[in-house]
Design an enzyme around this catalytic site. Structure first.
Site, PDB file in Angstrom:
ATOM      1  N   THR A  11      74.816  53.768  26.253  1.00  0.00           N
ATOM      2  CA  THR A  11      73.707  52.869  25.936  1.00  0.00           C
ATOM      3  C   THR A  11      74.231  51.496  25.499  1.00  0.00           C
ATOM      4  OG1 THR A  11      72.466  54.795  25.206  1.00  0.00           O
ATOM      5  CG2 THR A  11      71.625  52.655  24.514  1.00  0.00           C
ATOM      6  N   VAL A  12      75.062  51.465  24.475  1.00  0.00           N
ATOM      7  CA  VAL A  12      75.505  50.178  23.918  1.00  0.00           C
ATOM      8  C   VAL A  12      76.521  49.508  24.850  1.00  0.00           C
ATOM      9  CG1 VAL A  12      76.549  49.030  21.921  1.00  0.00           C
ATOM     10  CG2 VAL A  12      75.100  51.035  21.568  1.00  0.00           C
ATOM     11  N   LYS A 100      79.528  53.245  13.490  1.00  0.00           N
ATOM     12  CA  LYS A 100      79.435  53.282  12.021  1.00  0.00           C
ATOM     13  C   LYS A 100      80.185  54.456  11.406  1.00  0.00           C
ATOM     14  CE  LYS A 100      75.324  55.099  13.630  1.00  0.00           C
ATOM     15  NZ  LYS A 100      74.186  54.636  14.409  1.00  0.00           N
ATOM     16  N   VAL A 127      75.895  48.391  11.322  1.00  0.00           N
ATOM     17  CA  VAL A 127      74.790  48.477  10.350  1.00  0.00           C
ATOM     18  C   VAL A 127      73.639  47.611  10.859  1.00  0.00           C
ATOM     19  CG1 VAL A 127      74.048  48.053   7.966  1.00  0.00           C
ATOM     20  CG2 VAL A 127      76.410  48.758   8.419  1.00  0.00           C
ATOM     21  N   ILE A 131      70.495  43.414  13.878  1.00  0.00           N
ATOM     22  CA  ILE A 131      70.271  42.509  12.732  1.00  0.00           C
ATOM     23  C   ILE A 131      71.616  41.962  12.259  1.00  0.00           C
ATOM     24  CG2 ILE A 131      69.379  42.322  10.368  1.00  0.00           C
ATOM     25  CD1 ILE A 131      67.739  44.852  10.881  1.00  0.00           C
ATOM     26  N   GLU A 185      67.793  62.270  18.085  1.00  0.00           N
ATOM     27  CA  GLU A 185      68.701  63.115  18.864  1.00  0.00           C
ATOM     28  C   GLU A 185      68.140  64.544  18.919  1.00  0.00           C
ATOM     29  OE1 GLU A 185      72.032  62.132  19.682  1.00  0.00           O
ATOM     30  OE2 GLU A 185      71.784  60.117  18.878  1.00  0.00           O
ATOM     31  N   LYS A 200      75.841  53.745   6.270  1.00  0.00           N
ATOM     32  CA  LYS A 200      75.577  52.301   6.368  1.00  0.00           C
ATOM     33  C   LYS A 200      75.514  51.651   4.988  1.00  0.00           C
ATOM     34  CE  LYS A 200      73.218  52.846  10.776  1.00  0.00           C
ATOM     35  NZ  LYS A 200      71.899  53.076  11.374  1.00  0.00           N
ATOM     36  N   GLY A 299      69.088  50.369  19.828  1.00  0.00           N
ATOM     37  CA  GLY A 299      68.646  50.011  21.180  1.00  0.00           C
ATOM     38  C   GLY A 299      69.759  49.301  21.926  1.00  0.00           C
TER      39      GLY A 299
HETATM   40  N1  NAP Z   1      72.397  53.572  20.791  1.00  0.00           N
HETATM   41  C1  NAP Z   1      72.135  52.734  19.812  1.00  0.00           C
HETATM   42  O1  NAP Z   1      71.045  52.156  19.758  1.00  0.00           O
HETATM   43  C2  NAP Z   1      73.165  52.449  18.750  1.00  0.00           C
HETATM   44  C3  NAP Z   1      72.845  51.540  17.730  1.00  0.00           C
HETATM   45  C4  NAP Z   1      73.797  51.227  16.765  1.00  0.00           C
HETATM   46  C5  NAP Z   1      75.034  51.846  16.814  1.00  0.00           C
HETATM   47  N2  NAP Z   1      75.296  52.753  17.794  1.00  0.00           N
HETATM   48  C6  NAP Z   1      76.621  53.383  17.817  1.00  0.00           C
HETATM   49  O2  NAP Z   1      77.305  52.935  18.979  1.00  0.00           O
HETATM   50  C7  NAP Z   1      78.159  53.975  19.452  1.00  0.00           C
HETATM   51  C8  NAP Z   1      77.796  54.288  20.898  1.00  0.00           C
HETATM   52  O3  NAP Z   1      76.466  54.726  20.950  1.00  0.00           O
HETATM   53  P1  NAP Z   1      75.683  54.941  22.338  1.00  0.00           P
HETATM   54  O4  NAP Z   1      74.287  55.229  21.954  1.00  0.00           O
HETATM   55  O5  NAP Z   1      75.973  53.852  23.286  1.00  0.00           O
HETATM   56  O6  NAP Z   1      76.367  56.312  22.827  1.00  0.00           O
HETATM   57  P2  NAP Z   1      76.373  56.896  24.303  1.00  0.00           P
HETATM   58  O7  NAP Z   1      75.204  56.426  25.074  1.00  0.00           O
HETATM   59  O8  NAP Z   1      76.590  58.370  24.163  1.00  0.00           O
HETATM   60  O9  NAP Z   1      77.667  56.221  24.949  1.00  0.00           O
HETATM   61  C9  NAP Z   1      78.981  56.606  24.680  1.00  0.00           C
HETATM   62  C10 NAP Z   1      79.764  56.534  25.969  1.00  0.00           C
HETATM   63  O10 NAP Z   1      81.135  56.730  25.689  1.00  0.00           O
HETATM   64  C11 NAP Z   1      81.627  57.693  26.615  1.00  0.00           C
HETATM   65  N3  NAP Z   1      82.746  58.438  26.028  1.00  0.00           N
HETATM   66  C12 NAP Z   1      82.700  59.393  25.098  1.00  0.00           C
HETATM   67  N4  NAP Z   1      83.940  59.857  24.859  1.00  0.00           N
HETATM   68  C13 NAP Z   1      84.780  59.172  25.661  1.00  0.00           C
HETATM   69  C14 NAP Z   1      86.169  59.195  25.883  1.00  0.00           C
HETATM   70  N5  NAP Z   1      86.964  60.046  25.252  1.00  0.00           N
HETATM   71  N6  NAP Z   1      86.695  58.338  26.789  1.00  0.00           N
HETATM   72  C15 NAP Z   1      85.898  57.496  27.454  1.00  0.00           C
HETATM   73  N7  NAP Z   1      84.566  57.435  27.299  1.00  0.00           N
HETATM   74  C16 NAP Z   1      84.010  58.252  26.409  1.00  0.00           C
HETATM   75  C17 NAP Z   1      80.435  58.608  26.876  1.00  0.00           C
HETATM   76  O11 NAP Z   1      80.641  59.339  28.042  1.00  0.00           O
HETATM   77  P3  NAP Z   1      79.830  60.742  28.249  1.00  0.00           P
HETATM   78  O12 NAP Z   1      78.380  60.397  28.245  1.00  0.00           O
HETATM   79  O13 NAP Z   1      80.307  61.215  29.556  1.00  0.00           O
HETATM   80  O14 NAP Z   1      80.210  61.596  27.093  1.00  0.00           O
HETATM   81  C18 NAP Z   1      79.311  57.594  26.989  1.00  0.00           C
HETATM   82  O15 NAP Z   1      79.217  57.056  28.279  1.00  0.00           O
HETATM   83  C19 NAP Z   1      77.960  55.143  18.479  1.00  0.00           C
HETATM   84  O16 NAP Z   1      78.922  55.068  17.482  1.00  0.00           O
HETATM   85  C20 NAP Z   1      76.591  54.884  17.895  1.00  0.00           C
HETATM   86  O17 NAP Z   1      76.446  55.453  16.605  1.00  0.00           O
HETATM   87  C21 NAP Z   1      74.399  53.049  18.768  1.00  0.00           C
END
Ligand code: NAP
Length: 406
Positions: A11-12, A100, A127, A131, A185, A200, A299
């Site tokens: 996503t990010v 985080k 965090v 924002i 989730e 956070k 998001g």
């Molecule tokens: N989503 C949000 O709105 C949001 C907001 C603030 C902070 N965050 C933080 O940002 C981080 C990412 O969140 P996200 O929502 O983007 O997660 P996500 O959608 O699950 O994306 C993570 C990506 O990293 C890949 N990945 C996992 N392990 C890996 C590895 N060993 N080598 C290479 N790629 C790997 C995953 O692949 P697979 O899918 O194949 O496992 C996936 O494509 C997290 O720490 C989350 O807490 C997210």
């Protein structure tokens, strides 16, 4: 061109890659050489993505490329995110992250590694999602003595509490709704039990004091015990129940009180109107007075925007460290049992008189939808220890929620 790599195309991470393309104008206003995503590290291949030719599966390809001076870690989780970040920093490659969990657990160590190797470790997106709050706390508010930070730091739980209040739905119903809409989730524990908000507020508290506030030391309570009856009382009292991260510096001795818990927020407080998935961070500085930072706490693009803002800062400071004061010296938190506050309490009706004796100066509260077999009141200000002692003597308490003072 400044070359970067994005670790994790989820996503990010996909938001980071797309944003750099889509907002090329603003990006180049800040960094005129421009930014190019040379590599995307992921486990999968993304054959349908226009960025498929940049996907690699071996982190060493990135690490060994001398053109890469900054990476964006958007994989999440502890490992291999920690090892990859550490290795990059050891090579003088700056790291910007939204992770985080990793920042809360290893922030001081990674900051130290960055400093030793003349690069930066930045975590604006960790965090409050989109924002800007980390840079204000570490930089814009540097001359301030920040005495209080109160944050709605988790969008999932804020969404759930808002829907319980507005739609009169039960906790289980709103959780299901949040999961269907992709806000929660499948395993929602980190959100509803308060762990995410706790990490956070620990990060923000560490930045407030410059030492390490370990999230394991922060008392943490989630929203899973909040019922429709609690919400009905809150509404009748002109309050909204919100999961808050609270951090306060004592003006007397500089000690810190930190907690994550649901609070009754009165309508006179600016956090009362923060609804649904929105986050907000309320900051009090001794000179600037009250500030509030409000926006989307998660998001794809809001979070990517924060990561790219760090990326641009790192790109402007290649070869030097952007200072972030957060040492590994553990911050001793003040005893939460000695913290004074008021509580909202519901007890079975037969305990009415005993409760009035034990909680001297309490004020009764009513709600039209309240069960007839119970009584509810708010206490006078008392320490947590005195409150718990009175509860133990009373025996049965149906619910207790802290009140946030306006
Ligand atoms: N989503 C949000 O709105 C949001 C907001 C603030 C902070 N965050 C933080 O940002 C981080 C990412 O969140 P996200 O929502 O983007 O997660 P996500 O959608 O699950 O994306 C993570 C990506 O990293 C890949 N990945 C996992 N392990 C890996 C590895 N060993 N080598 C290479 N790629 C790997 C995953 O692949 P697979 O899918 O194949 O496992 C996936 O494509 C997290 O720490 C989350 O807490 C997210």
């Amino acid at each position: 061109m400044i070359k970067t790599a994005v670790l994790g195309f989820g996503t990010v991470g996909s938001g980071v890659v797309e944003l750099i393309d889509r907002n090329r104008g603003p990006v180049e206003r800040r960094v005129p050489e421009g930014i190019e995503v040379k590599y995307i590290l992921d486990l999968r291949d993304f054959p349908d993505s226009p960025y498929r030719d940049r996907v690699v599966h071996d982190f060493n390809v990135i690490l060994e490329d001398p053109e890469i001076r900054v990476i964006c870690e958007t994989m999440g989780g502890m490992e291999p995110a920690f090892t990859f970040s550490k290795k990059a920093l050891e090579k003088g490659i700056s790291v910007c992250t939204s992770n985080k969990e990793l920042v809360a657990a290893h922030g001081p160590e990674l900051l130290q590694t960055a400093q030793k190797n003349h690069c930066s470790y930045l975590f604006e997106a960790s965090v409050g999602g989109g924002i800007p709050i980390i840079r204000p706390v570490t930089s814009s508010l540097a001359p301030e003595n920040i005495t209080r930070i109160i944050g709605i730091l988790n969008g999932t739980t804020n969404y759930m509490m808002t829907r319980m209040e507005k739609e009169n739905l039960s906790f289980d119903e709103v959780l299901r709704q949040a999961q269907e809409r992709g806000y929660a989730e499948k395993n929602p524990e980190a959100d509803i039990e308060g762990h995410d908000a706790c990490r956070k507020i620990a990060i923000l508290s560490s930045l407030m004091c410059g030492k390490n506030v370990r999230y394991e030391d922060v008392p943490c309570e989630g929203i899973s015990r909040i019922s429709m009856t609690d919400v009905a009382y809150a509404r009748a009292m002109g309050c909204a129940i919100k999961l808050l991260g609270v951090s306060e510096r004592s003006p007397e001795d500089g000690t810190f009180y930190v907690r994550t818990a649901p609070f009754m927020v009165p309508s006179s407080h600016p956090l009362h109107s923060v609804e649904d998935v929105f986050n907000a961070v309320f900051v009090h500085g001794n000179l600037v007075d009250d500030l509030m930072f409000y926006g989307r706490g998660a998001g794809k693009f809001p979070t990517a925007s924060a990561v790219v803002s760090d990326l641009l800062e790192c790109a402007l400071q290649i070869g030097s460290t952007i200072p972030v004061r957060w040492t590994d010296e553990v911050m001793q938190l003040s005893d939460p049992a000695q913290k004074k506050g008021r509580f909202f309490v519901r007890v079975p009706a037969e305990h009415r008189e005993k409760a009035a004796e034990l909680f001297k100066g309490c004020a009764s509260v009513s709600a039209p939808e309240a069960p007839t077999d119970e009584t509810a009141f708010t206490t006078a200000p008392m320490t947590e220890a005195a409150f718990e002692a009175a509860v133990a003597e009373l025996g049965e308490v149906r619910s207790r929620i802290r009140l946030l003072e306006a």
